[in-house]
Scaffold this motif. Structure first.
Motif, PDB file in Angstrom:
ATOM      1  N   PRO A 171       1.199  -1.440   0.232  1.00  7.93           N
ATOM      2  CA  PRO A 171       0.101  -0.377  -0.073  1.00  7.93           C
ATOM      3  C   PRO A 171       0.656   1.223  -0.211  1.00  7.93           C
ATOM      4  O   PRO A 171       0.512   2.431  -0.521  1.00  7.93           O
ATOM      5  N   ALA A 172       2.238   1.428   0.753  1.00  2.55           N
ATOM      6  CA  ALA A 172       2.684   2.298   0.857  1.00  2.55           C
ATOM      7  C   ALA A 172       3.555   2.969  -0.709  1.00  2.55           C
ATOM      8  O   ALA A 172       3.623   3.934  -0.697  1.00  2.55           O
ATOM      9  N   MET A 177       3.822   6.041  -5.909  1.00  5.51           N
ATOM     10  CA  MET A 177       3.748   5.859  -7.053  1.00  5.51           C
ATOM     11  C   MET A 177       3.322   5.962  -8.006  1.00  5.51           C
ATOM     12  O   MET A 177       2.677   5.854  -8.699  1.00  5.51           O
ATOM     13  N   GLY A 178       1.790   5.735  -7.293  1.00 10.71           N
ATOM     14  CA  GLY A 178      -0.193   5.525  -7.688  1.00 10.71           C
ATOM     15  C   GLY A 178      -0.171   3.935  -8.710  1.00 10.71           C
ATOM     16  O   GLY A 178       0.152   3.298  -7.659  1.00 10.71           O
ATOM     17  N   ARG A 179      -1.544   4.080  -8.231  1.00  8.13           N
ATOM     18  CA  ARG A 179      -1.640   2.084  -8.736  1.00  8.13           C
ATOM     19  C   ARG A 179      -1.728   2.619 -10.572  1.00  8.13           C
ATOM     20  O   ARG A 179      -2.329   3.296 -10.835  1.00  8.13           O
ATOM     21  N   ARG A 190       8.976   0.899 -10.367  1.00  7.75           N
ATOM     22  CA  ARG A 190      10.332   0.524  -9.771  1.00  7.75           C
ATOM     23  C   ARG A 190       9.652  -1.103 -11.073  1.00  7.75           C
ATOM     24  O   ARG A 190       8.861  -1.606  -9.919  1.00  7.75           O
ATOM     25  N   GLY A 191      10.696  -1.976 -10.913  1.00  6.62           N
ATOM     26  CA  GLY A 191      10.872  -3.319 -10.728  1.00  6.62           C
ATOM     27  C   GLY A 191      11.049  -4.204  -9.646  1.00  6.62           C
ATOM     28  O   GLY A 191      12.786  -3.355 -10.041  1.00  6.62           O
ATOM     29  N   MET A 237       9.736  -0.866  -1.878  1.00 12.26           N
ATOM     30  CA  MET A 237      10.301  -0.108  -2.771  1.00 12.26           C
ATOM     31  C   MET A 237       9.785  -0.050  -4.267  1.00 12.26           C
ATOM     32  O   MET A 237      10.379  -0.082  -5.071  1.00 12.26           O
ATOM     33  N   GLY A 238       8.546  -1.122  -4.441  1.00  8.39           N
ATOM     34  CA  GLY A 238       9.280  -1.701  -5.794  1.00  8.39           C
ATOM     35  C   GLY A 238       7.480  -2.281  -6.165  1.00  8.39           C
ATOM     36  O   GLY A 238       7.359  -2.881  -5.400  1.00  8.39           O
TER      37      GLY A 238
END
Length: 304
Positions: A171-172, A177-179, A190-191, A237-238
């Protein structure tokens, strides 16, 4: 070097025990001419008679007396071997070497082994865990569990269950970064990627109405063990494409969420593979059947 005629010696031992060709033939389930030919074959080979035969009785010659004890042992050993193999076929016993991926083996295979060991106490197990693809024949493995799409090979394979691949994030991460609403938007995300996937491989998705779409996603972390991506995932983080068996608990408690509902990455499967050209011992078949039954009941398993 000429091999000994073990069949004929076994027949000779039964003739000596029962005292007649007819009785030996009946006991062995063969014809009397077959018994006669076997004894004649031995006598030609030895260059001496083994039996005195008259119309009323039969007895051992001196050569026959010298040979009968060892011939009887040969027959007994042969019967013992067949009895042991038959018993093993009915009640599995012996050693099984199995290879499996690290995270899947620890989390999902190892917990299934105690019930198997309890049911088959005469079977011993060896579990080798590695995310690298092992050489079954060279490594002396009876079977390996493999996850993904199998390459064409001479290995014998059995599909145990399907596995859904899910695009997941914390969720963070979505707050920051948006959904994404469409796979094309992933090009700016970010992968977190699995190192054994082909470098630079696009992430592929299918939608029942909008069709297929592939997109390259910048990687900020690569690991050769998919479970090693979990801390970065949970920390926001991704995003990662993860097999459901790795993330189903986190999804259930809300620590991770599925991105792009309706867009499904290609499903994979759990297979067991075995070396080609070998008979399948009862102990190996019993283990495969056990794994198939239990994995099909897993909360994350798709249809086999």
């Amino acid at each position: 070097m000429q091999l000994p005629d073990l069949e004929a010696w076994a027949i000779f031992a039964r003739v000596a025990e029962l005292g007649s060709f007819a009785a030996a033939a009946e006991a062995l389930g063969i014809t009397q001419p077959t018994v006669s030919k076997a004894i004649a074959r031995l006598e030609r080979r030895m260059g001496t008679p083994l039996l005195h035969r008259t119309s009323r009785r039969m007895s051992l010659t001196a050569a026959g007396e010298a040979a009968v004890e060892r011939a009887t042992r040969l027959l007994a050993e042969g019967e013992a071997v067949e009895a042991a193999i038959t018993a093993q076929a009915v009640s599995p016993r012996g050693h099984v070497r199995m290879a499996a991926p690290m995270s899947f083996g620890v989390a999902h295979l190892a917990p299934l082994l105690p019930t198997f060991m309890s049911r088959f106490p005469d079977v011993t197990l060896e579990l080798a865990l590695s995310d690298e693809t092992v050489d079954l024949v060279g490594g002396g493995f009876d079977l390996a569990v493999r996850i993904g799409n199998l390459d064409d090979s001479s290995l014998i394979a059995r599909r145990l269950c399907g596995v859904r691949i899910l695009l997941v994030g914390a969720p963070a991460y979505f707050e920051r970064m948006g959904r994404p609403k469409h796979p094309r938007e992933l090009a700016t995300h970010r992968g977190l990627t699995y190192a054994y996937a082909k470098p630079g491989a696009a992430w592929r998705f299918h939608h029942p109405r909008q069709g297929d779409y592939s997109v390259g996603v910048p990687s900020v972390l690569r690991a050769n063990n998919a479970e090693a991506l979990t801390p970065a995932l949970l920390a926001g983080m991704g995003l990662a494409l993860q097999p459901e068996f790795l993330v189903w608990r986190e999804l259930r408690r809300g620590a991770l969420e599925v991105a792009l509902p309706g867009w499904q990455p290609p499903e994979i499967a759990v297979h067991v593979v075995m070396p080609p050209g070998r008979g399948r011992p009862a102990r190996v078949q019993a283990l495969i059947d056990h794994l198939a039954r239990r994995l099909a009941q897993a909360p994350w398993a798709a249809e086999a």
